[in-house]
Design an enzyme around this catalytic site. Structure first.
Site, short mmCIF file in Angstrom:
data_model
loop_
_atom_site.label_atom_id
_atom_site.label_comp_id
_atom_site.label_asym_id
_atom_site.label_seq_id
_atom_site.Cartn_x
_atom_site.Cartn_y
_atom_site.Cartn_z
N LYS A 42 0.80 -1.12 -0.09
CA LYS A 42 0.06 0.12 0.00
C LYS A 42 0.99 1.43 0.02
O LYS A 42 0.61 2.23 -0.84
CB LYS A 42 -1.04 0.11 1.27
CG LYS A 42 -1.86 1.05 1.26
CD LYS A 42 -2.68 1.27 2.52
CE LYS A 42 -3.55 0.21 2.60
NZ LYS A 42 -4.66 0.40 3.94
N THR B 164 7.12 -0.86 2.48
CA THR B 164 7.27 -2.31 3.32
C THR B 164 8.73 -2.62 3.21
O THR B 164 8.86 -2.94 2.21
CB THR B 164 6.29 -2.98 3.29
OG1 THR B 164 5.00 -2.24 3.30
CG2 THR B 164 6.14 -4.20 4.14
N GLU C 18 10.27 -5.44 3.81
CA GLU C 18 10.36 -6.77 3.33
C GLU C 18 10.03 -6.93 2.03
O GLU C 18 10.79 -7.08 1.06
CB GLU C 18 9.66 -7.87 4.03
CG GLU C 18 10.06 -8.19 5.51
CD GLU C 18 9.12 -7.14 6.39
OE1 GLU C 18 8.88 -7.71 7.61
OE2 GLU C 18 8.69 -6.22 6.10
N GLY D 174 -5.13 -4.66 5.48
CA GLY D 174 -4.33 -5.89 4.90
C GLY D 174 -5.01 -7.11 4.95
O GLY D 174 -4.99 -7.85 3.81
N ARG D 175 -5.59 -7.45 5.77
CA ARG D 175 -6.22 -8.90 5.94
C ARG D 175 -7.46 -8.95 5.45
O ARG D 175 -7.87 -10.21 5.19
CB ARG D 175 -6.10 -9.21 7.36
CG ARG D 175 -6.77 -8.54 8.28
CD ARG D 175 -6.70 -8.95 9.84
NE ARG D 175 -7.06 -8.15 10.89
CZ ARG D 175 -6.50 -6.97 11.22
NH1 ARG D 175 -5.36 -6.50 10.72
NH2 ARG D 175 -7.15 -6.21 12.19
N GLN E 235 -4.29 -15.30 10.21
CA GLN E 235 -4.22 -13.78 10.16
C GLN E 235 -5.54 -13.02 10.60
O GLN E 235 -5.69 -12.38 11.24
CB GLN E 235 -3.73 -13.29 9.04
CG GLN E 235 -3.31 -11.89 9.10
CD GLN E 235 -2.99 -11.26 7.64
OE1 GLN E 235 -3.37 -11.60 6.46
NE2 GLN E 235 -2.16 -9.92 7.62
N GLU F 67 -5.00 -11.66 13.91
CA GLU F 67 -4.57 -10.27 13.94
C GLU F 67 -5.64 -9.24 14.39
O GLU F 67 -5.47 -8.31 14.92
CB GLU F 67 -3.85 -10.20 12.57
CG GLU F 67 -3.19 -8.66 12.60
CD GLU F 67 -2.50 -8.55 11.25
OE1 GLU F 67 -1.14 -8.57 11.18
OE2 GLU F 67 -3.34 -8.21 10.06
N HIS G 254 -3.70 -37.79 10.73
CA HIS G 254 -2.50 -38.49 11.13
C HIS G 254 -1.45 -37.61 11.93
O HIS G 254 -0.23 -38.13 11.87
CB HIS G 254 -1.78 -39.20 9.86
CG HIS G 254 -3.07 -40.21 9.21
ND1 HIS G 254 -2.94 -41.35 9.62
CD2 HIS G 254 -3.86 -39.94 8.29
CE1 HIS G 254 -3.89 -42.16 8.90
NE2 HIS G 254 -4.75 -41.22 8.17
N LYS H 144 9.13 -4.63 14.49
CA LYS H 144 9.53 -4.08 13.42
C LYS H 144 10.61 -2.93 13.72
O LYS H 144 11.33 -2.61 13.07
CB LYS H 144 8.48 -3.33 12.51
CG LYS H 144 7.72 -4.64 11.76
CD LYS H 144 6.64 -4.33 10.56
CE LYS H 144 5.71 -3.43 11.17
NZ LYS H 144 4.86 -2.98 9.92
#
Length: 550
Positions: A215, A219, A221, A276-277, A358, A362, A393, A515
């Site tokens: 956005k 950011t 990363e 974001g989510r 998330q 979140e 399993h 962060k």
């Protein structure tokens, strides 16, 4: 602002505490079915989608009777769930800590209803972005968009993190049956260089398109990964003017996008009221539209819109996501359950639990209410899951015979996209879907274990207490519309939880502290000097890393 500070202040909460002690704690689902032959009909709802497809939500194996559910509905009314829901759909700033509207529902407003926010209608703006997405995705799919050497695009790489990654990853996997042969999507999210290196090593720069999903376009990363991708591309393409044919931006920061080298015409924006989510419905979903085609993406939006309308217009006692949220509160706050299990009996949905992690954790991993006081009750549950039958399993042992109560959702489609071996695989999958929820409910007592031949000390090891609650969600088929409705169901379930707990489900301050500290430590890693500015453990870890780094 809600009229109460804490959920425990609500009159119905106090009544439910008494109901739990007198009824809930000893409630037996087996006995409830034995006493009421119509229990399944009374506690299950068939949801009808806009395209007439259906989803059955069976809540009958949960630890509630009609009186308990009625009390939970009363709790929702006291907590102002309806009022907060209506405020969200009206575009009010219900995200109070960031003073923002929460308007992801406007992204799937395909009926183009008037949905204003801050005095400005969103319908046309959203539709314009969708038209741009259609034009762009169609050109990639039909081969008319070509790379710098004139070759069509064969691989699309989405670079993002969090909501800019989890949603597109999950949806493209879930709807892989609708993909175009020869057109592949890949995702880079982790700052670990391995993720970028492994993704790019078999791709051809001449036929690869990158979507940079951020956005703010700042950011850390994402921009680091995007820069590495750009350098990889330019190592072959050489000329930076070729970036325009191979990079697009899903962002609102035109200045940074253009500075990166991306043509502003290839920028797809979205507003601050898109969390974001909840962003897969926005331009962040461009990779989805390219992969499955825009018409299917539009059906995905319309499926969510149909669940939105159900949530908005249906009385609480028959409101499917509200009931799901109320059951979560019942287990979390009265039974003391700390986890919630989601098991898709569908390999295409293998990333669905991670996506819901998330969405749920979140959103509702908060300990301060909207009245700015700390809670005196549990809030967000720990959500986990894996596709079945694999899950059976691994951790199902704990679900069946462990000491913790783990409410579970099981999800199955009646029709498979791959009915191989005359549908043998799907029938085996379905038999496990039905058997697991039944086994968790009925269990196996001492008498039955002995009747099966077990003796002595082995008997208690083979007993199952049962009475483990499950919700069964049975769809006709996992289509774009069905998936849209399922995601919206969980969104509104999460909303209901947060409204009752009186927390802001739409901020995420918890991701910020780490962060900030990472930026400080990042600078400390730039030189070889030992550090002594942190606690002894952190200093020791950093200094050992520096010693071993080379």
């Amino acid at each position: 602002m809600a009229s109460f500070k804490l959920a425990t202040d609500l009159p119905e909460w106090k009544k439910l505490e008494e109901t739990y002690k007198s009824v809930g704690e000893k409630f037996s689902v087996r006995d409830a079915f034995a006493k009421d032959p119509k229990r399944f009909e009374e506690f299950s709802w068939i949801y009808k989608n806009y395209d007439d497809s259906k989803i059955l939500f069976d809540f009958s194996k949960n630890l509630v009777n009609k009186e308990i559910l009625d009390q939970l509905v009363t709790l929702a009314k006291e907590a102002g769930v309806e009022k907060l829901r209506d405020a969200m759909f009206a575009g009010d700033h219900i995200n109070t800590t960031e003073d923002r509207a929460v308007y992801h529902v406007a992204l799937r407003n395909r009926a183009l209803r008037k949905m204003p926010v801050d005095g400005k209608d969103t319908a046309q703006e959203v539709d314009d972005v969708l038209k741009h997405m259609k034009e762009f995705s169609d050109s990639i799919r039909d081969g008319s968009w070509t790379g710098y050497t004139g070759k069509s695009i064969t691989d699309v790489v989405n670079i993002g993190i969090g909501g800019s990654d989890l949603g597109p990853v999950m949806v493209t996997e879930a709807l892989k049956a609708y993909s175009k042969p020869g057109l592949n999507v890949h995702f880079i999210s982790n700052i670990d260089g391995t993720h970028t290196a492994e993704t790019l090593k078999n791709l051809n720069p001449e036929t690869t398109l990158f979507l940079i999903a951020s956005k703010t376009f700042t950011t850390a990363e994402t921009i680091t990964n995007a820069t590495s991708a750009k350098n990889w591309f330019l190592a072959t393409a050489k000329d930076s003017k070729h970036i325009a044919k191979h990079f697009a931006a899903l962002s609102t920061n035109e200045k940074e996008v253009v500075a990166f080298g991306i043509d502003a015409k290839n920028m797809f924006g979205f507003e601050s009221w898109v969390g974001g989510r909840y962003s897969v419905w926005s331009a962040i979903g461009l990779s989805v539209a390219i992969y499955i085609g825009f018409e299917n993406f539009n059906d995905f939006l319309k499926g969510a819109e149909a669940m939105d309308q159900h949530f908005l217009t249906t009385p609480l006692e028959n409101n499917i996501p509200v009931i799901g949220g109320l059951l979560s509160v019942w287990y979390n706050n009265f039974f003391g359950a700390q986890t919630h299990l989601v098991v898709p009996f569908d390999q295409y949905l293998h990333r669905f639990p991670a996506y819901l992690q998330q969405l749920s954790m979140e959103s509702n991993g908060k300990s301060v209410t909207r009245a700015n006081v700390f809670t005196n009750y549990q809030t967000g549950t720990i959500l986990f899951g894996e596709p079945a039958t694999n899950a059976q399993h691994s951790f199902f042992q704990l679900v069946h015979q462990g000491t913790k109560l783990i409410p579970a959702d099981f999800i199955l489609a009646a029709q498979s996209h791959n009915p191989i071996e005359k549908n043998l695989h799907q029938r085996m999958l379905a038999s496990n879907f039905f058997a697991q929820s039944e086994a968790l409910m009925v269990g196996k007592d001492e008498a039955k274990v002995k009747a099966e031949g077990a003796t002595g000390g082995l008997v208690p090891h083979k007993e199952f207490s049962g009475n483990r609650p499950t919700t069964s969600i049975l769809a006709q088929k996992i289509t774009p519309a069905t998936l849209g409705s399922l995601i919206a169901y969980y969104e509104h379930l999460t909303f209901t939880e947060g409204a009752i707990w009186n927390i802001n489900s739409f901020d995420q301050w918890g991701v910020e502290l780490g962060k900030v500290l990472a930026k400080v430590i990042g600078k400390e890693l730039d030189d070889k000097k030992a550090v002594a500015t942190h606690d002894a453990s952190t200093n020791g870890l950093i200094n050992q890393f520096k010693e071993w780094e080379e």
